[in-house]
Design a protein around this motif. Structure first.
Motif, short mmCIF file in Angstrom:
data_model
loop_
_atom_site.label_atom_id
_atom_site.label_comp_id
_atom_site.label_asym_id
_atom_site.label_seq_id
_atom_site.Cartn_x
_atom_site.Cartn_y
_atom_site.Cartn_z
N SER A 161 -9.09 58.57 7.38
CA SER A 161 -8.17 59.60 7.87
C SER A 161 -8.71 60.34 9.09
CB SER A 161 -7.87 60.60 6.75
OG SER A 161 -9.08 61.12 6.19
N SER A 162 -10.00 60.21 9.37
CA SER A 162 -10.61 60.85 10.53
C SER A 162 -10.59 59.89 11.71
CB SER A 162 -12.05 61.24 10.22
OG SER A 162 -12.79 61.46 11.39
N TYR A 168 -14.52 58.15 6.58
CA TYR A 168 -13.14 58.55 6.32
C TYR A 168 -12.14 57.85 7.24
CZ TYR A 168 -14.21 62.20 2.94
OH TYR A 168 -14.60 62.86 1.81
N ASN A 171 -13.19 56.50 2.52
CA ASN A 171 -12.52 57.68 2.00
C ASN A 171 -11.33 58.09 2.86
OD1 ASN A 171 -12.26 59.77 0.11
ND2 ASN A 171 -14.46 60.13 0.10
N SER A 172 -10.60 59.09 2.38
CA SER A 172 -9.46 59.61 3.13
C SER A 172 -9.14 61.03 2.69
CB SER A 172 -8.23 58.71 2.92
OG SER A 172 -7.12 59.22 3.63
N MET A 173 -8.78 61.86 3.65
CA MET A 173 -8.27 63.19 3.38
C MET A 173 -7.10 63.42 4.33
SD MET A 173 -10.34 66.81 3.12
CE MET A 173 -11.45 66.18 1.86
N ASN A 204 -22.37 64.31 3.76
CA ASN A 204 -21.65 65.08 2.74
C ASN A 204 -22.39 65.11 1.41
OD1 ASN A 204 -19.51 65.62 4.52
ND2 ASN A 204 -18.46 63.70 3.98
N ASP A 264 -4.66 65.36 4.56
CA ASP A 264 -4.28 66.72 4.95
C ASP A 264 -5.28 67.37 5.90
OD1 ASP A 264 -2.05 66.50 3.33
OD2 ASP A 264 -3.06 67.37 1.59
N ASN A 265 -6.39 66.70 6.14
CA ASN A 265 -7.40 67.26 7.03
C ASN A 265 -8.08 66.13 7.79
OD1 ASN A 265 -9.39 68.67 8.34
ND2 ASN A 265 -10.36 69.48 6.48
N SER A 266 -7.52 65.77 8.92
CA SER A 266 -8.05 64.65 9.70
C SER A 266 -9.40 64.97 10.36
CB SER A 266 -7.05 64.23 10.77
OG SER A 266 -6.79 65.32 11.66
N TYR A 317 -11.90 66.22 8.66
CA TYR A 317 -12.96 66.00 7.68
C TYR A 317 -13.47 64.56 7.80
CZ TYR A 317 -15.71 66.82 3.51
OH TYR A 317 -16.76 67.00 2.64
N ARG A 318 -14.77 64.42 7.87
CA ARG A 318 -15.35 63.09 8.08
C ARG A 318 -16.73 63.03 7.44
NH1 ARG A 318 -16.13 66.25 12.52
NH2 ARG A 318 -18.15 66.13 13.59
#
Length: 283
Positions: free
Chosen positions: A236-237, A234, A161-163, A209, A165-167, A169-170
């Motif tokens: 992004s994390s 994630y 996954n990836s977010m 989650n 705008d919010n690194s 979040y994991r």
């Protein structure tokens, strides 16, 4: 006027025409022939592309099949045991990178975990079919069509996954589609998601989650068997990304998914036959 008379008359008109008109007619004829040739060539290339893509059309070597009817096969005798088939779907692929961080691509993580998962299941005697085994692009419908055409028992799609705008979040989550006319009384997408999520969290120690209802996703909505998308972690994390880069972590993820598949099959009443493979009776 028959065809021969028409061409004779046409030839006489051409010969009696002025040099300028003859040149114009000749040029127009070349243009028309070129256009017809291009059209025929395009059709031939299209047919060649369709028939020459071994990965999409080959039904051997656990590769994805061509587009088929999405309806459940009608010629299956549900009273007889059928072979258990688990379709493993490594998300994205080819030009579809998925989520990424620099040159760290989701498509590669998904494929690595999926191949590890497949090896574990095959060692246990479960027949595995992949939607892709290499870094190629496969659209969503052919993935669904493959599973439905094979009358697969379970569909496991592996993702990260990836977010952006919010690194911060994991974690791990498992997606499912609300069951509609479930194929098995003892298993559906939600039940499978619950099992998968529990095994992943237990093995990986990531943030839980939970399971998430996603009825808009094609591979969950269109498949007729219990299906999930396992979002391992994630990209992004920074902390999750470090885990995803670790081969041992990806092996743990594969093992957790294999354990989940076996628990689901057990709940569904799958049994090992005399050949060491698994069979199941639809109820």
């Amino acid at each position: 006027m028959n065809r021969m008379s028409f061409f004779i008359k046409l030839r006489k008109l051409f010969l009696h025409a002025s040099p300028r008109k003859r040149a114009l007619v000749f040029t127009m004829g070349i243009v028309i022939l070129a256009a017809v040739g291009i059209g025929i060539g395009s059709q031939m290339m299209s047919k060649r592309a369709e028939s020459g893509n071994d990965y999409l059309n080959n039904n051997n070597n656990n590769s994805v099949g061509g587009r088929e009817n999405l309806d459940e096969p009608s010629n299956i005798d549900k009273s007889r045991p059928k072979e258990v088939i688990v379709v493993i779907d490594p998300g994205h692929g080819g030009e579809d990178l998925g989520a990424y961080n620099g040159t760290f691509y989701e498509k590669d993580i998904n494929l690595d975990i999926s191949l590890k998962l497949g090896e574990l299941l095959e060692e246990l005697g479960v027949k595995v079919v992949y939607t892709r085994k290499t870094d190629v692009f496969i659209d969503l419908d052919p993935r669904v069509d493959l599973a439905n055409r094979l009358d697969a028992t379970l569909f496991i799609s592996v993702h990260s996954n990836s977010m952006p705008d919010n690194s911060d979040y994991r974690g791990t989550e498992t997606l499912y589609c609300p069951p509609v006319n479930p194929k098995y009384s003892k298993m559906d997408g939600k039940k499978l998601a619950t099992i998968v999520q529990k095994e992943l969290i237990s093995a990986l120690g990531t943030v839980d989650n939970g399971i998430i209802e996603r009825p808009n996703l094609a591979v969950l909505r269109k498949t007729v068997m219990p299906a999930v998308i396992a979002e391992i972690a994630y990209i992004s994390s920074p902390s999750d990304r470090a885990k995803l880069k670790d081969t041992a972590f990806r092996q743990k993820a594969a093992q957790a998914l294999a354990d989940a598949v076996m628990k689901a099959l057990d709940e569904m009443g799958a049994v090992k036959d005399e050949n060491g493979g698994y069979t199941i009776i639809e109820d």
